[in-house]
Write a protein that holds these residues in place. Structure first.
Motif, PDB file in Angstrom:
ATOM      1  N   LEU A   5       0.934  -1.136   0.038  1.00 32.97           N
ATOM      2  CA  LEU A   5      -0.069  -0.117   0.151  1.00 32.97           C
ATOM      3  C   LEU A   5       1.009   1.074   0.079  1.00 32.97           C
ATOM      4  CD1 LEU A   5      -2.817  -1.109   2.471  1.00 32.97           C
ATOM      5  CD2 LEU A   5      -2.858  -1.271   0.039  1.00 32.97           C
ATOM      6  N   LEU A   6       1.966   1.312   0.622  1.00 34.89           N
ATOM      7  CA  LEU A   6       2.834   2.503   0.901  1.00 34.89           C
ATOM      8  C   LEU A   6       3.593   2.809  -0.408  1.00 34.89           C
ATOM      9  CD1 LEU A   6       4.160   2.328   4.521  1.00 34.89           C
ATOM     10  CD2 LEU A   6       2.160   3.359   3.788  1.00 34.89           C
ATOM     11  N   VAL A 115      -9.067  -5.167   8.862  1.00 35.80           N
ATOM     12  CA  VAL A 115      -8.263  -6.088   8.103  1.00 35.80           C
ATOM     13  C   VAL A 115      -8.920  -6.312   6.591  1.00 35.80           C
ATOM     14  CG1 VAL A 115      -7.458  -7.252  10.402  1.00 35.80           C
ATOM     15  CG2 VAL A 115      -9.513  -7.855   9.050  1.00 35.80           C
ATOM     16  N   GLU A 116      -7.832  -6.870   5.894  1.00 36.17           N
ATOM     17  CA  GLU A 116      -8.307  -7.364   4.327  1.00 36.17           C
ATOM     18  C   GLU A 116      -8.122  -8.700   4.255  1.00 36.17           C
ATOM     19  OE1 GLU A 116      -7.281  -6.079  -0.132  1.00 36.17           O
ATOM     20  OE2 GLU A 116      -5.650  -6.232   1.135  1.00 36.17           O
ATOM     21  N   TYR A 117      -9.129  -9.507   3.641  1.00 33.62           N
ATOM     22  CA  TYR A 117      -8.615 -10.999   3.560  1.00 33.62           C
ATOM     23  C   TYR A 117      -8.421 -11.200   2.220  1.00 33.62           C
ATOM     24  CZ  TYR A 117     -11.864 -10.791   7.840  1.00 33.62           C
ATOM     25  OH  TYR A 117     -12.221 -10.529   8.964  1.00 33.62           O
ATOM     26  N   SER A 139      -5.193   1.313   4.353  1.00 33.80           N
ATOM     27  CA  SER A 139      -5.697   2.240   3.003  1.00 33.80           C
ATOM     28  C   SER A 139      -6.274   3.419   4.066  1.00 33.80           C
ATOM     29  CB  SER A 139      -6.807   1.453   2.541  1.00 33.80           C
ATOM     30  OG  SER A 139      -7.909   1.293   3.470  1.00 33.80           O
ATOM     31  N   GLU A 140      -6.263   3.756   5.067  1.00 30.13           N
ATOM     32  CA  GLU A 140      -6.653   5.118   5.543  1.00 30.13           C
ATOM     33  C   GLU A 140      -5.986   6.119   5.130  1.00 30.13           C
ATOM     34  OE1 GLU A 140      -8.684   7.157   9.496  1.00 30.13           O
ATOM     35  OE2 GLU A 140      -7.871   5.271   9.762  1.00 30.13           O
ATOM     36  N   PHE A 146      -4.308   3.182  -3.606  1.00 32.18           N
ATOM     37  CA  PHE A 146      -4.216   2.101  -3.115  1.00 32.18           C
ATOM     38  C   PHE A 146      -4.615   0.781  -3.360  1.00 32.18           C
ATOM     39  CE2 PHE A 146      -8.032   2.565  -0.731  1.00 32.18           C
ATOM     40  CZ  PHE A 146      -8.330   1.095  -0.379  1.00 32.18           C
ATOM     41  N   TRP A 147      -5.893   0.651  -3.832  1.00 34.37           N
ATOM     42  CA  TRP A 147      -6.576  -0.457  -3.920  1.00 34.37           C
ATOM     43  C   TRP A 147      -6.309  -0.776  -5.212  1.00 34.37           C
ATOM     44  CZ3 TRP A 147     -12.017  -0.958  -6.428  1.00 34.37           C
ATOM     45  CH2 TRP A 147     -12.594  -2.038  -6.125  1.00 34.37           C
ATOM     46  N   GLY A 148      -6.371  -2.445  -5.085  1.00 34.65           N
ATOM     47  CA  GLY A 148      -5.977  -3.300  -6.379  1.00 34.65           C
ATOM     48  C   GLY A 148      -7.007  -3.193  -7.724  1.00 34.65           C
TER      49      GLY A 148
END
Length: 295
Positions: A5-6, A115-117, A139-140, A146-148
């Motif tokens: 994400l970073l 959390v992401e699964y 992601s905040e 950031f999102w796939g």
């Protein structure tokens, strides 16, 4: 330390597009030169802002990216389906190989979850003792990239922005009969790879060879009459000195999704929780080893 994400934050920060816009008649190309640069730049700016709105609100959205690349006889061929639905929004994106039904990963971020699964296909079963893993959602405060589900779109915009700065690259823009706008340009293979629109291992990049890197990948972007992104295509069959690279990228926005397309949160006994940066890094390192194998 590898943090997915970073790494995306730096990419998102690079998407600075030329402002300005001028109108065109139906089916008529915008004139070449500075005017087309301003027109295309303005359209891309509006499109990026629209994507930012889409991710920041709860508007239902579904898209599909078919991604194919061949270097010599080696191929990567996958489809990413991205969905957001609800208020607040659940987000799901599915990365599935088109050549191996056991090669897939589904990433699910429930609304409000910290959390992401990740659902692991059989090819990744060695990475965890359970079908799912979970990891902290970071992601905040990050932008749309950031999102796939939007990651490759952001990479394409970044690549096109770089091409816009090259006066030797042909660029066109025209209005279509239904009020849509079609933008076309070229993106060099070098930029395509540097922006990691398709991620391939370093050893394979080295095998491509310098002469091919300046050849162009044709890029077409279609916007709706309202300025929303509808479709992106990148195509090229590049050959030089006995080496050959083929690229086919097709991104399209689909009809809005339904609630039946969102999975349930998996039960605890089917989830391996990754709670530290070291555990997440080890997980992605293991995934990279699997996906970058020559076999």
């Amino acid at each position: 330390m590898r943090n997915r994400l970073l790494r995306v934050v730096a990419l998102g920060a690079s998407l600075v597009l030329i402002a300005g816009c001028s109108a065109g008649r139906v089916g008529k190309p915008i004139p070449d030169g500075d005017e087309v640069a301003q027109y295309v730049g303005g359209k891309f700016t509006a499109t990026l802002e629209r994507l930012d709105d889409d991710l920041g609100n709860t508007e239902p959205r579904k898209s599909r990216l078919r991604s194919f690349m061949r270097v010599g006889e080696l191929k990567t061929d996958s489809t990413v389906t991205a969905i957001q639905l609800g208020n607040p929004a659940d987000r799901l994106y599915k990365n599935h190989s088109n050549r191996d039904s056991a090669d897939y990963r589904d990433y699910f971020l429930p609304a409000g979850s910290d959390v992401e699964y990740v659902l692991l296909g059989p090819d990744y079963a060695e990475l965890a003792p359970t079908p799912w893993v979970s990891m902290p959602d970071k992601s905040e405060g990050l932008d749309i990239c950031f999102w796939g589900g939007y990651l490759t779109v952001c990479k394409i915009f970044s690549a096109v922005t770089r091409s816009m700065q090259d006066n030797s690259v042909d660029k066109t823009a025209k209005s279509l009969a239904d009020g849509s706008t079609e933008l076309t340009t070229g993106v060099s293979l070098r930029v395509f790879l540097e922006e990691r629109i398709v991620v391939i291992p370093d050893w394979l990049v080295d095998e491509i060879g310098e002469p091919l890197l300046d050849k162009m990948v044709d890029t077409r972007i279609l916007l709706s009459p309202e300025g929303e992104l509808k479709e992106i295509e990148m195509t090229g069959l590049l050959a030089e000195g006995g080496n050959e690279v083929e690229i086919k990228q097709h991104y399209e926005v689909l009809e809005a999704p339904t609630e039946h397309e969102i999975p349930s949160v998996p039960p605890d006994d089917e989830v391996t929780a990754l709670t530290t940066d070291a555990e997440v890094d080890e997980f992605y390192d293991g995934m990279a080893e699997i996906t970058s194998s020559r076999e």
